[in-house]
Design a protein around this motif. Structure first.
Motif, mmCIF file in Angstrom:
data_model
loop_
_atom_site.group_PDB
_atom_site.id
_atom_site.type_symbol
_atom_site.label_atom_id
_atom_site.label_comp_id
_atom_site.label_asym_id
_atom_site.label_seq_id
_atom_site.Cartn_x
_atom_site.Cartn_y
_atom_site.Cartn_z
ATOM 1 N N GLU A 22 -23.084 -17.152 -74.285
ATOM 2 C CA GLU A 22 -23.889 -15.928 -74.395
ATOM 3 C C GLU A 22 -25.279 -16.331 -74.819
ATOM 4 O O GLU A 22 -26.252 -15.325 -74.721
ATOM 5 N N LYS A 23 -25.760 -17.319 -75.664
ATOM 6 C CA LYS A 23 -27.256 -17.807 -75.906
ATOM 7 C C LYS A 23 -27.887 -17.850 -74.461
ATOM 8 O O LYS A 23 -28.892 -17.344 -74.581
ATOM 9 N N GLU A 26 -28.540 -14.360 -73.286
ATOM 10 C CA GLU A 26 -29.635 -13.873 -74.045
ATOM 11 C C GLU A 26 -30.991 -14.444 -73.557
ATOM 12 O O GLU A 26 -31.961 -13.563 -73.437
ATOM 13 N N ALA A 29 -31.704 -12.934 -70.289
ATOM 14 C CA ALA A 29 -32.133 -11.570 -70.647
ATOM 15 C C ALA A 29 -33.611 -11.438 -71.180
ATOM 16 O O ALA A 29 -34.496 -10.579 -70.441
#
Length: 104
Positions: A22-23, A26, A29
């Motif tokens: 997830e990190k 992110e 992104a």
């Protein structure tokens, strides 16, 4: 009980993996947003470059037009100088004739 603890550890490990993924997503992104912002800025700059190129072409056209007019004026100036020399010659000729006429 050991089986439950083992599964719990495996789930914690998987949870940590998912948090790491997830990190990473992110971070990716954020990186993509930064690149998008750069692209927007680049597109704006490209637009400005095209606008400046268009103005430069217009300026070049105006310069050529002015150079053409300058040549026309220079040509007219030469014609006027030639006419002035011709008229001065006529004046001298008339003055000479006048002197001869008055002298007789």
């Amino acid at each position: 009980m050991k089986e439950f603890e083992s599964k719990e550890e495996a789930l914690k490990g998987r949870k940590n993996e998912l948090e790491l993924i997830e990190k990473q997503f992110e971070a990716r992104a954020m990186e993509l947003k930064s690149k998008e912002s750069q692209l927007v800025g680049r597109k704006q700059l490209e637009g400005q470059v095209k606008e400046h190129e268009s103005k430069a072409r217009e300026f070049d056209s105006q310069v050529k037009e002015l150079e053409s007019k300058k040549k026309q004026f220079e040509s007219q100036a030469e014609e006027l100088k030639s006419e002035e020399r011709r008229l001065k010659g006529q004046v001298k000729e008339l003055e000479s004739k006048e002197k001869k006429f008055n002298g007789q």
